[in-house]
Design an enzyme around this catalytic site. Structure first.
Site, PDB file in Angstrom:
ATOM      1  CE  LYS A  21      -3.121   0.598   3.860  1.00 25.96           C
ATOM      2  NZ  LYS A  21      -2.957   1.918   3.957  1.00 25.96           N
ATOM      3  NE  ARG A  26       6.824   6.568   1.246  1.00 26.39           N
ATOM      4  CZ  ARG A  26       5.541   6.213   1.433  1.00 26.39           C
ATOM      5  NH1 ARG A  26       4.736   5.899   1.419  1.00 26.39           N
ATOM      6  NH2 ARG A  26       5.529   6.749   3.151  1.00 26.39           N
ATOM      7  N   GLY A  94      -4.827   7.564   4.836  1.00 22.21           N
ATOM      8  CA  GLY A  94      -4.492   8.509   5.610  1.00 22.21           C
ATOM      9  C   GLY A  94      -3.245   8.532   4.894  1.00 22.21           C
ATOM     10  NE  ARG A 122      -5.621   7.792  10.955  1.00 23.98           N
ATOM     11  CZ  ARG A 122      -4.879   7.569  10.222  1.00 23.98           C
ATOM     12  NH1 ARG A 122      -4.876   6.810   8.922  1.00 23.98           N
ATOM     13  NH2 ARG A 122      -3.359   6.924  10.516  1.00 23.98           N
ATOM     14  CD  GLN A 169      -0.154   8.464   7.281  1.00 23.82           C
ATOM     15  OE1 GLN A 169       0.237   8.994   7.661  1.00 23.82           O
ATOM     16  NE2 GLN A 169       0.038   6.862   6.486  1.00 23.82           N
ATOM     17  CG  ASP A 320       0.270  -0.416   9.477  1.00 20.54           C
ATOM     18  OD1 ASP A 320      -0.459   0.906  10.587  1.00 20.54           O
ATOM     19  OD2 ASP A 320       0.666   0.338   8.546  1.00 20.54           O
ATOM     20  CE  LYS A 347      -0.119   4.626  12.630  1.00 17.31           C
ATOM     21  NZ  LYS A 347       0.296   5.223  11.712  1.00 17.31           N
ATOM     22  NE  ARG A 351      -5.395  -0.278  13.126  1.00 21.19           N
ATOM     23  CZ  ARG A 351      -4.450  -0.152  11.768  1.00 21.19           C
ATOM     24  NH1 ARG A 351      -2.924   0.188  11.737  1.00 21.19           N
ATOM     25  NH2 ARG A 351      -5.156   0.336  10.664  1.00 21.19           N
ATOM     26  NE  ARG A 393      -2.461  -1.842   8.525  1.00 19.18           N
ATOM     27  CZ  ARG A 393      -2.756  -2.321   7.572  1.00 19.18           C
ATOM     28  NH1 ARG A 393      -2.766  -3.530   6.062  1.00 19.18           N
ATOM     29  NH2 ARG A 393      -2.194  -0.930   5.984  1.00 19.18           N
TER      30      ARG A 393
END
Ligand code: S3P
Length: 441
Positions: A21, A26, A94, A122, A169, A320, A347, A351, A393
């Protein structure tokens, strides 16, 4: 949509998981900043990346799907984006939203960005702060939440930014803005986060310097106002998606489970290190370099696992993967202590809280102490229904738990899985899992 995972027996077989991902986002964005046509193979065609493709089109780039995972992007140059005619809706993505802000910071027009309920909750202040220092302007909802409007500038200043978080990020957004600034933009992060932006920009001809500091921090710098060359990007399998079949296989692969063509970038495989420390049998076969990324096939056989202490310094390389690690920990011997998980709170969901709550509902002995998650192994799990809360996830982690435990687990809101792992259920069933659509009650 509800999916139900029933306990399964032995697993075995060979699979390929979808493209990475991080590298997929990118590829589309960096290709849009190059001058000329780039090709991308193996692109993850999940909802998150499709949102980025739509955004790049809205900025005037020609982004075309030529076949399965095969895309072309006609780039307009680092300063060549056009003002979008409408709000950019980044869905659940995100990475898409935050990296895009880095690109938009260098363009003197206004863009409004929104997303789904998860993304709108977020924090964006971590991106706003450095980009404002460079000369961009933001208007955001309270707490720096989306929707926000961003007005870029075509005279950005290079900065030397000390990031309070080890976040790829944040690092990438500042570097992408730095491509527009006159001079050298530097980001220092407390621990090294994934380096895909650095690797890809270097391949495109940008001048990037990366310097590990003696105290463990990483300093990265980029020189602005250079032309980027179009590329042939090849996206490897996503280690964060491989994590789910890997987690099931380390406990249940009676014949080897092979997961082909995974990125084994050292900054992404903290889970493999951790599972090996717990006693797992995971080997790398067919190691090679594909378009600048180290890639291998993961070969997994079942083993008895024991609980360990996972140090906070490992968070960036498996940020993650903690949800699914906490599921594996429930079936290991003894206690697993996962230290320093504050970043998990921001996230797609919180989480830390959502995993602790869901594990407890499934009958697992779990607790949170500060920012640490502690799971006692040897769980005799019970039947439960878990709400994925728009978090792919979380959904996949509890479906893995249903397969490994004593009783089935139902996940509601399982459509979230399509953000990163279309075909997850079918692929797991191919190994011997039992995941089916559940009728909602
Ligand atoms: C990502 C970085 C990580 C990760 C996310 C993808 C990226 O976020 O959780 O899924 O592609 O740069 P942070 O950098 O904010 O930790």
């Amino acid at each position: 949509m509800q999916l139900r995972a029933a306990p399964h027996g032995a697993l075995g077989g060979r699979i390929r998981v979808p493209g990475d991902k991080s590298i997929s986002h990118r590829s589309l964005m960096l290709a849009g900043l190059a001058v000329g046509e780039s090709r991308v193979s193996g692109l993850l065609e999940g909802e998150d990346v499709i949102a980025t493709a739509r955004a790049m089109r809205a900025l005037g780039c020609a982004v075309e799907r030529e076949g399965d995972g095969e895309w072309t992007v006609h780039g307009r140059g680092t300063a060549g984006m056009a003002e979008p005619a409408d709000v950019l809706d980044m869905g659940n993505a995100g990475t898409g939203a935050r990296l895009l802000m880095g690109i938009l910071a260098g363009h003197a027009f206004t863009t409004t960005i929104t997303g789904d309920a998860s993304l709108r909750s977020r924090p964006m202040g971590r991106i706003r702060e450095p980009l404002e220092r460079m000369g961009a302007m933001f208007m955001a909802r309270r707490g720096d939440r989306l929707p926000l409007a961003l007005r870029g500038s075509d005279t950005l200043l290079p900065i030397d930014y000390e990031s309070p978080v080890a976040s790829a990020q944040v690092k990438s957004a500042v570097m992408l803005a730095g491509l527009h600034a006159a001079g050298r933009t530097t980001v220092t992060e407390p621990l090294p986060s994934r380096d895909h932006t650095e690797r890809m920009l270097t391949a495109m001809g940008a001048s990037i310097e990366s310097e590990p500091l003696a105290d463990g921090r990483l300093r990265v710098s980029v020189t602005g106002q250079q032309e980027l060359h179009p590329q042939r990007f090849v996206v490897p399998g996503d280690p964060s998606s491989a994590a789910f079949p890997l987690a099931a296989a380390v406990l249940r692969a009676k014949t080897p489970v092979t997961i082909e063509g995974i990125s084994v970038n050292p900054l992404r495989i903290g889970l493999v290190t951790t599972l090996r420390e717990m006693g797992a049998s995971i080997t790398f076969a067919n190691e090679r370099t594909v378009a600048g990324e180290p890639v291998a096939d993961l070969v997994v056989e079942a083993a008895e696992l024991r609980g360990i202490e996972v140090p906070a310094a490992r968070v960036p390389s498996m940020v993650d993967e903690y949800p699914v690690l906490s599921v594996v920990a429930a079936f290991a011997g003894g206690e697993t202590i996962m230290r320093g998980l504050a970043e998990l709170r921001v996230k797609e969901t919180d989480r830390l809280a959502v995993m602790a709550d869901g594990l407890a509902r499934c009958g697992v002995d779990v607790r949170i102490e500060g920012d640490d998650l502690i799971v006692r192994g040897g769980a005799a799990t019970r039947k439960a229904t878990i709400d994925a809360k728009l978090d792919h996830r979380i959904a996949m982690s509890f479906l893995v738990l249903g397969g490994l435990g004593r009783e089935p687990v139902t996940v509601s809101g399982a459509e979230a899985i399509d953000t990163s792992f279309p075909g997850f259920g079918t692929l797991m069933n191919g190994l011997g899992a039992d995941i089916t659509k559940a009728v909602s009650s």
